[in-house]
Design an enzyme around this catalytic site. Structure first.
Site, PDB file in Angstrom:
ATOM      1  N   ASP A 265       0.848  -1.192   0.000  1.00  0.00           N
ATOM      2  CA  ASP A 265       0.000   0.000   0.000  1.00  0.00           C
ATOM      3  C   ASP A 265       0.884   1.242   0.000  1.00  0.00           C
ATOM      4  O   ASP A 265       1.400   1.647   1.038  1.00  0.00           O
ATOM      5  CB  ASP A 265      -0.923  -0.016   1.233  1.00  0.00           C
ATOM      6  CG  ASP A 265      -1.793   1.234   1.322  1.00  0.00           C
ATOM      7  OD1 ASP A 265      -1.868   1.990   0.327  1.00  0.00           O
ATOM      8  OD2 ASP A 265      -2.406   1.437   2.391  1.00  0.00           O
ATOM      9  N   LYS A 272       1.690   7.860   0.558  1.00  0.00           N
ATOM     10  CA  LYS A 272       2.091   7.888   1.964  1.00  0.00           C
ATOM     11  C   LYS A 272       3.412   8.635   2.064  1.00  0.00           C
ATOM     12  O   LYS A 272       4.353   8.319   1.333  1.00  0.00           O
ATOM     13  CB  LYS A 272       2.264   6.454   2.484  1.00  0.00           C
ATOM     14  CG  LYS A 272       0.948   5.752   2.721  1.00  0.00           C
ATOM     15  CD  LYS A 272       1.151   4.446   3.465  1.00  0.00           C
ATOM     16  CE  LYS A 272      -0.148   3.704   3.594  1.00  0.00           C
ATOM     17  NZ  LYS A 272      -1.105   4.358   4.519  1.00  0.00           N
ATOM     18  N   ARG A 347     -10.854  -0.557   2.040  1.00  0.00           N
ATOM     19  CA  ARG A 347     -12.320  -0.646   2.102  1.00  0.00           C
ATOM     20  C   ARG A 347     -12.910  -0.808   0.699  1.00  0.00           C
ATOM     21  O   ARG A 347     -13.994  -1.354   0.545  1.00  0.00           O
ATOM     22  CB  ARG A 347     -12.871   0.593   2.819  1.00  0.00           C
ATOM     23  CG  ARG A 347     -12.528   1.887   2.152  1.00  0.00           C
ATOM     24  CD  ARG A 347     -12.765   3.095   3.068  1.00  0.00           C
ATOM     25  NE  ARG A 347     -11.707   3.251   4.062  1.00  0.00           N
ATOM     26  CZ  ARG A 347     -11.701   4.200   4.998  1.00  0.00           C
ATOM     27  NH1 ARG A 347     -12.706   5.054   5.077  1.00  0.00           N
ATOM     28  NH2 ARG A 347     -10.709   4.284   5.855  1.00  0.00           N
TER      29      ARG A 347
END
Ligand code: BES
Ligand code: MN
Ligand code: ZN
Length: 491
Positions: A265, A272, A347
């Site tokens: 991720d 990030k 999600r």
């Protein structure tokens, strides 16, 4: 290393080390231990006094025994306060004893543990789990395999007339925990959607489980726009993995477990930043790792329950093909999602996996995910969040977790907070505000569940350990495998 049940007594056993357990502030010798102490020229009483051993949980002491005894060393281990004793105290004691024995080059070990109100079989099982998990080291990525010449090869459990099945159960469960640890520890250039699918194929072949892998085109046909939106920027094809365990007879119940499977991720275009943990985002498939770890254990334990193990596996990357902040995706239940943050990707993959699982007609489903940093803020590194509106399911999971020695805390599905996800242009946004971030994530997932009793577990904290504990080493912990296995077995 082999764990065995032994019918020898503490006085007659011979070998390298004998481990004895004590409760805090109750470090007393019963008649049998008094006899042993006398045989050993008061070594035990002297050791207790000299080291000020109090029996605190995690306290371990080892000493050499002199003279011509059949024993070479004595280990003392603390079980903590008697009134605080849980099943997990024994798992941890098993881990602590195994660690000190290994550090001291013990080859043959006997463990005699105080046991009060628990059955012999469950005690033998959890002590064995503690031993196996503490001794597991992941050295796959070291070029030099440092193996000491002396290895701990035999561990006997004394004063515990349990069945061998109890130890076999521990071996089966821990093989699943270890698989999950190794999947989490493996870096993103080793475990990616393709190799993850291959790993699951191996489990399916080895244990004769049914396996369906949906390729990108299959997912397109099912309209999995949320999952595929996350996969857009990856150079590797997404894999939607569906592994099924079916018992031989008629299944009492049907269950599904759905794990978040982001093999990396990066955050996507909402990249990030350094210091946000991007370096450890290979662990973002910890939910999938626990799912397939549980599958490996269940395939060996063979309960009378049908279980579906599911993960929508991809990586969240950046490229010219990446989804843009502001994009609108359509999930497989037709709901539209405005992407206000590409880093809330788990999600999105879970949304389509939940819609798919909801159609299987199972009696209950549980998803687990390294879903939010907010859950770590709320509950710290050792406790996972649990969301459900189904009270019996909450009770089942909480009981399973207690036996497993894994910590969960039930969190609210506070409807009012869904306001944060309202979008002026689509059915919902994928991200709310910082406040209550793990709750809005759970509320988002709830939008994709229609018919099935469902629980969501946010395991972002406990999936990874910064430092070793009694039974875990630094890195992947295999968290939730034991809880999931207990949950399936209790159905
Ligand atoms: N995989 C992360 C959550 C995470 C954070 C797991 C730290 C383990 C350790 C997830 O995809 C994520 O990035 N969540 C965001 C959500 C936010 C953008 C609403 C987060 O928690 O910051
Ligand atoms: Mn993310
Ligand atoms: Zn993530």
């Amino acid at each position: 290393m082999k764990i065995k049940i032994s019918h020898d007594s503490k006085l007659s056993w011979s070998g390298d080390a004998l481990a004895l357990s004590f409760f805090t502030d109750k470090v007393e010798l019963n008649p049998e231990l008094t006899q042993l102490d006398q045989n050993l020229d008061n070594t035990i009483t002297e050791l207790i006094t000299e080291t000020e051993f109090t029996g605190k949980s995690g306290e371990t002491i080892i000493t050499r025994v002199g003279g011509k005894n059949s024993l070479r060393k004595i280990i003392l281990v603390g079980l903590g306060k008697e009134e605080d004793l849980t099943l997990d105290s024994f798992r941890q004691a098993g881990g602590n004893i195994a660690r000190i024995a290994k550090q001291n080059n013990i080859k043959t070990l006997a463990i005699a543990i105080n046991h009060n109100n628990y059955e012999d079989d469950i005690l033998a099982q959890v002590i064995s789990e503690g031993i196996i998990l503490a001794l597991h080291e992941d050295k796959r990525f070291k070029s030099e395999q440092k193996t000491s010449k002396i290895t701990l090869d035999s561990i006997e459990l004394l004063d515990l007339p349990a069945s061998n099945t109890a130890i076999e159960t521990a071996e089966k469960i821990t093989s699943g925990v270890i698989l999950a640890r190794e999947l989490v520890n493996a870096p993103a250039n080793e475990i990616n959607p393709i190799t993850m699918a291959k790993t699951v194929e191996k489990i399916a072949t080895e244990y004769g489980l049914e396996l369906t892998i949906l390729e990108q085109a299959d997912c397109e046909k099912l309209g999995m726009g949320a999952f595929l939106g996350v996969a857009l920027a990856s150079d590797l094809p997404p894999k939607f993995i569906h592994l099924i365990y079916k018992p031989e007879g008629i299944a009492k119940r049907k269950l599904a477990i759905i794990g978040k499977g982001l093999t990396f991720d990066s955050g996507g275009l909402n990249l990030k930043i350094s210091g946000s943990g991007i370096e450890t985002m290979k662990m973002d498939m910890g939910g999938a790792a626990a799912t397939f770890g549980a599958a490996k254990a269940i395939a060996q334990l063979k309960p009378n329950v049908e279980v579906h193990f599911i993960s929508a596996v991809t990586e969240n990357m950046i490229s010219g093909k990446a989804m843009h902040p502001g994009d609108i995706l359509t999930a497989s239940n037709g709901k539209t999602i405005e992407i206000n943050n590409t880093d809330a990707e788990g999600r999105l993959t879970l949304a389509d996996a939940l819609v798919y699982s909801d159609k299987l007609g199972v009696d209950a489903m549980v998803d687990l995910a390294t879903l939010t940093g907010a859950c770590i803020v709320a509950l710290g590194n050792d406790i996972a969040g649990l969301w459900t509106t189904n009270t019996p399911l909450a009770t089942q999971l909480t009981t399973s977790a207690q036996i497993a020695g894994e910590k969960f805390w039930q969190m609210p599905l506070e409807d009012k907070y869904f306001d944060q996800l309202k979008s002026p242009i689509a059915d919902m946004k994928n991200t709310g505000s910082r406040a209550g971030g793990s709750i809005t994530a759970a509320l988002f997932l709830q939008q994709f569940v229609k018919n099935t009793p469902w629980a969501h577990l946010d395991i972002a904290g406990p999936v990874w350990a910064e430092k070793p504990t009694a039974i875990d080493n630094e890195g992947g912990t295999g968290f939730a495998v034991r809880t999931l296995v207990n949950w399936i077995l209790s159905n």
